[in-house]
Design a protein around this motif. Structure first.
Motif, PDB file in Angstrom:
ATOM      1  N   SER A   1      -5.775  97.314 -79.161  1.00  7.99           N
ATOM      2  CA  SER A   1      -7.012  96.383 -78.818  1.00  7.99           C
ATOM      3  C   SER A   1      -6.944  95.788 -77.490  1.00  7.99           C
ATOM      4  O   SER A   1      -6.130  95.919 -76.670  1.00  7.99           O
ATOM      5  CB  SER A   1      -6.838  95.155 -79.609  1.00  7.99           C
ATOM      6  OG  SER A   1      -5.633  94.500 -79.261  1.00  7.99           O
ATOM      7  N   PHE A   2      -8.096  95.006 -77.072  1.00 11.76           N
ATOM      8  CA  PHE A   2      -8.131  94.522 -75.671  1.00 11.76           C
ATOM      9  C   PHE A   2      -7.060  93.679 -75.382  1.00 11.76           C
ATOM     10  O   PHE A   2      -6.444  93.237 -74.243  1.00 11.76           O
ATOM     11  CB  PHE A   2      -9.322  93.756 -75.397  1.00 11.76           C
ATOM     12  CG  PHE A   2      -9.801  93.672 -74.158  1.00 11.76           C
ATOM     13  CD1 PHE A   2     -10.332  94.099 -73.239  1.00 11.76           C
ATOM     14  CD2 PHE A   2      -9.490  92.071 -73.666  1.00 11.76           C
ATOM     15  CE1 PHE A   2     -10.769  93.992 -71.971  1.00 11.76           C
ATOM     16  CE2 PHE A   2      -9.579  91.775 -72.007  1.00 11.76           C
ATOM     17  CZ  PHE A   2     -10.439  92.872 -71.307  1.00 11.76           C
ATOM     18  N   ALA A   3      -6.692  92.785 -76.696  1.00 11.10           N
ATOM     19  CA  ALA A   3      -5.611  91.794 -76.298  1.00 11.10           C
ATOM     20  C   ALA A   3      -4.314  92.217 -76.126  1.00 11.10           C
ATOM     21  O   ALA A   3      -3.524  91.810 -75.595  1.00 11.10           O
ATOM     22  CB  ALA A   3      -5.610  90.857 -77.679  1.00 11.10           C
ATOM     23  N   ASP A   4      -4.201  93.780 -76.760  1.00 20.01           N
ATOM     24  CA  ASP A   4      -2.677  94.217 -76.303  1.00 20.01           C
ATOM     25  C   ASP A   4      -2.664  94.554 -74.882  1.00 20.01           C
ATOM     26  O   ASP A   4      -1.295  94.708 -74.727  1.00 20.01           O
ATOM     27  CB  ASP A   4      -2.827  95.642 -77.246  1.00 20.01           C
ATOM     28  CG  ASP A   4      -2.898  95.513 -78.647  1.00 20.01           C
ATOM     29  OD1 ASP A   4      -2.219  94.506 -79.102  1.00 20.01           O
ATOM     30  OD2 ASP A   4      -3.221  96.630 -79.468  1.00 20.01           O
ATOM     31  N   MET A   5      -3.565  94.451 -74.209  1.00 22.46           N
ATOM     32  CA  MET A   5      -3.082  94.757 -72.561  1.00 22.46           C
ATOM     33  C   MET A   5      -2.758  93.675 -72.164  1.00 22.46           C
ATOM     34  O   MET A   5      -2.259  93.661 -70.947  1.00 22.46           O
ATOM     35  CB  MET A   5      -4.549  95.387 -71.899  1.00 22.46           C
ATOM     36  CG  MET A   5      -5.027  96.842 -72.565  1.00 22.46           C
ATOM     37  SD  MET A   5      -6.248  97.527 -71.694  1.00 22.46           S
ATOM     38  CE  MET A   5      -7.688  96.367 -72.002  1.00 22.46           C
ATOM     39  N   ARG A   6      -2.920  92.280 -72.602  1.00 25.48           N
ATOM     40  CA  ARG A   6      -2.482  91.256 -72.076  1.00 25.48           C
ATOM     41  C   ARG A   6      -2.793  90.929 -70.759  1.00 25.48           C
ATOM     42  O   ARG A   6      -2.146  90.760 -69.574  1.00 25.48           O
ATOM     43  CB  ARG A   6      -0.905  91.071 -72.240  1.00 25.48           C
ATOM     44  CG  ARG A   6      -0.329  91.181 -73.518  1.00 25.48           C
ATOM     45  CD  ARG A   6       1.208  91.045 -73.447  1.00 25.48           C
ATOM     46  NE  ARG A   6       1.585  91.282 -74.954  1.00 25.48           N
ATOM     47  CZ  ARG A   6       3.016  91.256 -75.073  1.00 25.48           C
ATOM     48  NH1 ARG A   6       3.961  91.009 -74.158  1.00 25.48           N
ATOM     49  NH2 ARG A   6       3.257  91.533 -76.295  1.00 25.48           N
ATOM     50  N   LEU A   7      -4.002  91.437 -70.377  1.00 22.93           N
ATOM     51  CA  LEU A   7      -4.748  91.162 -69.049  1.00 22.93           C
ATOM     52  C   LEU A   7      -4.835  89.764 -68.681  1.00 22.93           C
ATOM     53  O   LEU A   7      -5.393  89.059 -69.532  1.00 22.93           O
ATOM     54  CB  LEU A   7      -6.055  91.786 -68.912  1.00 22.93           C
ATOM     55  CG  LEU A   7      -5.819  93.440 -68.776  1.00 22.93           C
ATOM     56  CD1 LEU A   7      -7.424  93.904 -68.952  1.00 22.93           C
ATOM     57  CD2 LEU A   7      -5.228  93.963 -67.659  1.00 22.93           C
ATOM     58  N   ARG A   8      -4.444  89.162 -67.465  1.00 23.09           N
ATOM     59  CA  ARG A   8      -4.671  88.025 -67.118  1.00 23.09           C
ATOM     60  C   ARG A   8      -5.657  88.042 -65.833  1.00 23.09           C
ATOM     61  O   ARG A   8      -5.858  88.968 -64.949  1.00 23.09           O
ATOM     62  CB  ARG A   8      -3.499  87.178 -66.816  1.00 23.09           C
ATOM     63  CG  ARG A   8      -2.445  87.346 -67.624  1.00 23.09           C
ATOM     64  CD  ARG A   8      -1.178  86.758 -67.212  1.00 23.09           C
ATOM     65  NE  ARG A   8      -0.607  87.879 -66.292  1.00 23.09           N
ATOM     66  CZ  ARG A   8       0.698  87.683 -65.633  1.00 23.09           C
ATOM     67  NH1 ARG A   8       1.448  86.569 -65.802  1.00 23.09           N
ATOM     68  NH2 ARG A   8       1.037  88.953 -65.006  1.00 23.09           N
ATOM     69  N   VAL A   9      -6.522  86.590 -65.475  1.00 19.17           N
ATOM     70  CA  VAL A   9      -7.269  86.723 -64.335  1.00 19.17           C
ATOM     71  C   VAL A   9      -6.464  87.044 -63.118  1.00 19.17           C
ATOM     72  O   VAL A   9      -5.502  86.532 -63.150  1.00 19.17           O
ATOM     73  CB  VAL A   9      -7.802  85.212 -64.229  1.00 19.17           C
ATOM     74  CG1 VAL A   9      -8.859  85.191 -62.908  1.00 19.17           C
ATOM     75  CG2 VAL A   9      -8.716  85.042 -65.370  1.00 19.17           C
ATOM     76  N   GLY A  10      -7.102  87.662 -62.383  1.00 21.01           N
ATOM     77  CA  GLY A  10      -6.472  88.129 -60.998  1.00 21.01           C
ATOM     78  C   GLY A  10      -5.469  89.411 -61.280  1.00 21.01           C
ATOM     79  O   GLY A  10      -5.050  89.891 -60.073  1.00 21.01           O
ATOM     80  N   ASP A  11      -5.348  89.861 -62.361  1.00 22.56           N
ATOM     81  CA  ASP A  11      -4.657  91.327 -62.400  1.00 22.56           C
ATOM     82  C   ASP A  11      -5.368  92.389 -61.751  1.00 22.56           C
ATOM     83  O   ASP A  11      -6.650  92.537 -61.919  1.00 22.56           O
ATOM     84  CB  ASP A  11      -4.364  91.632 -64.005  1.00 22.56           C
ATOM     85  CG  ASP A  11      -3.255  90.765 -64.527  1.00 22.56           C
ATOM     86  OD1 ASP A  11      -2.315  90.279 -63.677  1.00 22.56           O
ATOM     87  OD2 ASP A  11      -3.193  91.021 -65.584  1.00 22.56           O
TER      88      ASP A  11
END
Length: 240
Positions: free
Chosen positions: A17-27
């Motif tokens: 899922s998208f949440a699994d990538m744990r992307l943060r602002v600035g990545d």
């Protein structure tokens, strides 16, 4: 390059899922641009997202120029996060220039991912120059082929016996990272030696040497990690 078929490792591909990538602002993530833009790759920063609606990223730069992206252009997004390599397709929904250059991408419908090991290793074909540390003839050098590489060590091959187990070597080789070449000079210890099996008895001998890097300068360690992660994102099928 398709995002759905090229993520490979010793473990089978999985859906995330998208949440699994744990992307943060600035990545930072990588975009593979459409053929109309030269099929180039560019790194952009994550700005944010709205679930199932839009994924916002900075507008890419290629050699200092903004590529001409249009609505419905397909881009392939690649991400390395939390010991996993991810890839997914998106479509350009809108490119904005104010108050800064950014893009709305379609929210990904299918995210492919593979778990990678703690010290990821990639396939390579890098010619290296090696000399034996403390040799009576310190100017004697040998050429070897680095067939896979990690930040912690390498596998090199030779066509004749040259080294012994636990011998310390000094190795130099060139790497290319983001179009910039750097000369790597590292110390290594031979941890194992094996002769590769030959299906043809007349084929040349190939001897593999497992090397562990030692006392690596912090800058070289950073460059190696960056090279490994770059190739994992750009060529995930080369992860060993």
């Amino acid at each position: 390059m398709s995002s759905g078929k090229n993520l490979a490792s010793k473990e089978s591909d999985s859906q995330f899922s998208f949440a699994d990538m744990r992307l943060r602002v600035g990545d930072r993530i990588q975009l593979q641009l459409p053929v109309s833009c030269g099929d180039e790759r560019a790194f952009v920063k994550v700005i944010g997202h709205l679930d199932n609606v839009s994924f916002l990223v900075g507008a890419p730069l290629v050699l200092g120029n903004r590529p001409s992206l249009r609505e419905n252009d397909k881009v392939v997004v690649r991400v390395f996060s939390n010991q996993k390599a991810f890839a997914f397709d998106c479509y350009v929904k809108r490119v904005n220039s104010a108050p800064f250059a950014y893009m709305h991408l379609s929210f990904p419908e299918k995210i492919q991912g593979s778990v990678v090991r703690k010290d990821p290793r990639i396939k390579s074909r890098i010619i290296a120059s090696v000399k034996i540390a403390g040799s009576a003839n310190p100017d004697e050098k040998f050429s070897v082929l680095i067939t896979n590489l990690s930040a912690a060590g390498a596998l090199v091959t030779t066509n004749r016996p040259l080294f012994e187990k636990n011998q310390k070597l000094l190795m130099s080789f060139q790497i290319k990272l983001h179009h910039i070449e750097s000369l790597m000079m590292v110390s290594a210890v031979i941890r194992n030696i094996s002769e590769d099996e030959r299906s043809d008895p007349d084929a040349p001998v190939s001897i593999s040497h497992g090397l562990q890097f030692v006392d690596v300068e912090p800058n070289n360690t950073m460059l190696l990690h960056s090279l490994i992660y770059q190739q994992m994102i750009e060529q995930p099928h080369t992860v060993v």
